[in-house]
Design an enzyme around this catalytic site. Structure first.
Site, PDB file in Angstrom:
ATOM      1  N   GLU A 134      84.964   9.045  37.284  1.00 51.57           N
ATOM      2  CA  GLU A 134      84.680   9.393  35.895  1.00 51.57           C
ATOM      3  C   GLU A 134      83.496   8.572  35.388  1.00 51.57           C
ATOM      4  O   GLU A 134      83.253   7.456  35.838  1.00 51.57           O
ATOM      5  CB  GLU A 134      85.921   9.156  35.023  1.00 51.57           C
ATOM      6  CG  GLU A 134      86.505   7.749  35.060  1.00 51.57           C
ATOM      7  CD  GLU A 134      85.807   6.791  34.110  1.00 51.57           C
ATOM      8  OE1 GLU A 134      85.128   7.258  33.183  1.00 51.57           O
ATOM      9  OE2 GLU A 134      85.933   5.572  34.313  1.00 51.57           O
ATOM     10  N   PHE A 135      82.780   9.160  34.422  1.00 55.26           N
ATOM     11  CA  PHE A 135      81.636   8.490  33.814  1.00 55.26           C
ATOM     12  C   PHE A 135      81.741   8.573  32.287  1.00 55.26           C
ATOM     13  O   PHE A 135      80.770   8.871  31.592  1.00 55.26           O
ATOM     14  CB  PHE A 135      80.323   9.113  34.285  1.00 55.26           C
ATOM     15  CG  PHE A 135      80.094   8.987  35.770  1.00 55.26           C
ATOM     16  CD1 PHE A 135      79.582   7.826  36.315  1.00 55.26           C
ATOM     17  CD2 PHE A 135      80.408  10.033  36.623  1.00 55.26           C
ATOM     18  CE1 PHE A 135      79.374   7.702  37.688  1.00 55.26           C
ATOM     19  CE2 PHE A 135      80.201   9.925  37.995  1.00 55.26           C
ATOM     20  CZ  PHE A 135      79.685   8.753  38.527  1.00 55.26           C
ATOM     21  N   ARG A 162      82.058   7.333  28.525  1.00 54.19           N
ATOM     22  CA  ARG A 162      81.730   6.200  27.667  1.00 54.19           C
ATOM     23  C   ARG A 162      82.717   6.164  26.514  1.00 54.19           C
ATOM     24  O   ARG A 162      82.925   7.171  25.831  1.00 54.19           O
ATOM     25  CB  ARG A 162      80.315   6.338  27.106  1.00 54.19           C
ATOM     26  CG  ARG A 162      79.202   6.255  28.131  1.00 54.19           C
ATOM     27  CD  ARG A 162      77.872   6.641  27.493  1.00 54.19           C
ATOM     28  NE  ARG A 162      77.882   8.033  27.061  1.00 54.19           N
ATOM     29  CZ  ARG A 162      76.934   8.581  26.298  1.00 54.19           C
ATOM     30  NH1 ARG A 162      75.925   7.840  25.876  1.00 54.19           N
ATOM     31  NH2 ARG A 162      77.013   9.859  25.963  1.00 54.19           N
ATOM     32  N   CYS A 218      84.838  -1.254  31.923  1.00 54.98           N
ATOM     33  CA  CYS A 218      84.061  -0.734  33.055  1.00 54.98           C
ATOM     34  C   CYS A 218      83.014  -1.696  33.591  1.00 54.98           C
ATOM     35  O   CYS A 218      83.089  -2.110  34.747  1.00 54.98           O
ATOM     36  CB  CYS A 218      83.391   0.579  32.644  1.00 54.98           C
ATOM     37  SG  CYS A 218      84.552   1.928  32.353  1.00 54.98           S
ATOM     38  N   GLY A 227      71.940  -8.536  22.725  1.00 56.00           N
ATOM     39  CA  GLY A 227      73.084  -8.918  21.907  1.00 56.00           C
ATOM     40  C   GLY A 227      73.860 -10.064  22.507  1.00 56.00           C
ATOM     41  O   GLY A 227      73.323 -10.872  23.269  1.00 56.00           O
ATOM     42  N   LEU A 248      68.907  -1.035  26.365  1.00 54.32           N
ATOM     43  CA  LEU A 248      67.939  -2.098  26.148  1.00 54.32           C
ATOM     44  C   LEU A 248      68.170  -2.758  24.786  1.00 54.32           C
ATOM     45  O   LEU A 248      67.231  -3.162  24.110  1.00 54.32           O
ATOM     46  CB  LEU A 248      66.505  -1.560  26.235  1.00 54.32           C
ATOM     47  CG  LEU A 248      65.979  -1.237  27.633  1.00 54.32           C
ATOM     48  CD1 LEU A 248      64.549  -0.700  27.555  1.00 54.32           C
ATOM     49  CD2 LEU A 248      66.032  -2.463  28.548  1.00 54.32           C
ATOM     50  N   LYS A 250      79.728   5.436  41.628  1.00 54.09           N
ATOM     51  CA  LYS A 250      80.354   4.948  40.395  1.00 54.09           C
ATOM     52  C   LYS A 250      80.037   3.471  40.169  1.00 54.09           C
ATOM     53  O   LYS A 250      79.585   3.059  39.083  1.00 54.09           O
ATOM     54  CB  LYS A 250      81.870   5.161  40.486  1.00 54.09           C
ATOM     55  CG  LYS A 250      82.683   4.435  39.429  1.00 54.09           C
ATOM     56  CD  LYS A 250      82.443   4.978  38.036  1.00 54.09           C
ATOM     57  CE  LYS A 250      83.267   4.188  37.023  1.00 54.09           C
ATOM     58  NZ  LYS A 250      83.490   4.879  35.789  1.00 54.09           N
TER      59      LYS A 250
END
Length: 437
Positions: free
Chosen positions: A159-160, A162, A268, A261, A258, A212
């Site tokens: 799975e990808f 977010r 993940c 922080g 990019l 992955k």
């Protein structure tokens, strides 16, 4: 988000084992495509709540689809894994693979379920590995099932998703990766994903596994890289936002990931990067680049404390307000969150903490009961010696700065996500510290 759904007369009966973030998202979205889906979990309390229509995670838009598929009867929930395995012919594995202390992925739950599947195959089954597993797992799983039966096909389908954008990522993914060798099973899974209309890459299970890990680890390294550039910008009076903008205009680099922080977190990036690094060590390969990226990230999580000391000196007895606890906006997930390391560091320094997060407070209370949780961000600012932005929630971008200044003992803002314009904040009477600005 309207997409073409499968005809209800197909003979694809789906079982999703594991109702964590990935499993529940997968199950709900597959049911929304028109499939009959059974979601399985050994946590009886969670299954009981799901049966009552209680959605356990914060994921924009997914709760509404959950309500719809529950109401239509397209999805059901059970803790009886054996029955679900026998009644369905496509079994998605979506159980957790958390990090062990050495960084390796703990695949205990995966193999526990695989043994259960192998012992209860009563018809041809297509087993789909959705869990993120280290290289070589598909081979080991295949060997285990084959020791019991040959009436199955095994596919790797990482799975990808977010967090905060899972619904879009399921229905409009950039790619779908299927690793396998059985043509019929591959064709079947393609049929499942046909309504999505995304590019499908068919490859070997080994390639699918590493795709992955390689993807998430690359993004983790990209974040650590821009954080290193941010720290360098501070040495040379430059603005990392401008630097990142200039970098991102190059299509070979791109503008995504990019944002400098206080470090990356979540379920993940840290976990997958550690697992890939561990796999490299097993193969006797020194993956220096990835190792450095993880080291940079851990250091970055404490950068706000260094900035606080620059202005406040000794933090003992000081009250620090935190805006945000979740590892990113749009989720209530606190796994590997920068806020955890920051809170631990502040407590070690003897500081008092007031914190607000619109979604993650309940989960953070299970880790830290000694800090003060606030219902609104202004309460976190009241009588605090400084305010730190830890999570980039939109509501923090819209704060009344004059009101915040009036509540703080000391008008100091550490902008850990660079959500503010420095000059605007300074003109409002604050001492402002961003990351690389």
């Amino acid at each position: 988000m309207k997409i073409h759904k499968m005809n209800s007369d197909n003979d694809i009966r789906i079982c999703v084992i594991g109702t964590g973030y990935v499993g529940l998202t997968t199950g709900v979205c597959l049911a929304d495509l028109g499939f009959k889906v059974t979601c399985v979990d050994k946590d009886r309390e969670k299954i009981s709540e799901l049966k009552k229509g209680i959605f356990p995670i914060h994921e924009p838009g997914l709760d509404k689809i959950f309500e719809e598929v529950v109401k239509s009867g397209g999805i059901k929930f059970t803790d009886n894994a054996v029955e679900a395995i026998k009644q369905n012919n496509v079994i998605f594995l979506a159980v957790g693979t958390p990090s062990r202390e050495d960084g390796s992925a703990d695949t205990t739950a995966v193999f526990d379920v695989i043994r259960l599947i192998a012992e209860n195959i009563n018809e041809f089954k297509t087993v789909v590995l959705k869990s993120t597993v280290p290289m070589g797992t598909s081979e080991a799983v295949d060997k285990l099932i084959r020791s019991k039966t040959s009436n199955y096909a095994l596919l790797s389908n990482p799975e990808f998703l977010r967090q905060g954008k899972a619904l879009m990522d399921f229905k409009r993914p950039h790619r779908i990766v299927i690793g396998g060798t059985n043509p019929e099973a591959i064709a079947m899974l393609k049929k499942v994903y046909e309504p999505v209309g995304a590019p499908i890459m068919v490859t070997t299970p080994e390639n699918a596994e590493i795709i992955k890990y390689a993807s998430n680890s690359f993004l983790a390294m990209k974040i650590s890289y821009i954080n290193e550039i941010a720290n360098l910008c501070e040495k040379y009076n430059a603005d990392v936002k401008e630097v990142a903008k200039g970098m991102g205009m190059d299509p070979r680099i791109g503008s995504k990931f990019l944002d400098a922080g206080v470090g990356f977190g979540g379920s993940c990036f840290p976990k997958d990067a550690k697992a890939l690094l561990h796999s490299a060590k097993i193969a006797d390969y020194d993956f220096k680049l990835l190792s450095a990226a993880l080291e940079v990230n851990e250091r970055q999580k404490l950068i706000a404390i260094y900035k606080l000391k620059k202005y406040l000196g000794d933090l003992r007895g000081k009250t620090i307000g935190l805006l945000g606890l979740a590892f990113k906006a749009g989720t209530d997930d606190i796994r590997e969150a920068s806020s955890i390391v920051l809170i631990e560091g502040l407590l070690e320094e003897g500081a008092k903490i007031k914190a607000h997060d619109p979604k993650a407070e309940k989960k953070m209370r299970t880790l830290f009961s000694q800090i003060q949780y606030c219902d609104v961000p202004y309460d976190a600012a009241e009588n605090s010696d400084a305010l730190i932005v830890v999570t980039e929630w939109d509501e923090f971008k819209k704060l009344d700065l004059a009101k915040v200044k009036g509540l703080l003992r000391n008008p100091l803002i550490i902008d850990g996500r660079n959500i503010y314009d420095p000059e605007h904040v300074k003109s409002a009477g604050f001492t402002y510290e961003g990351i690389g600005r």
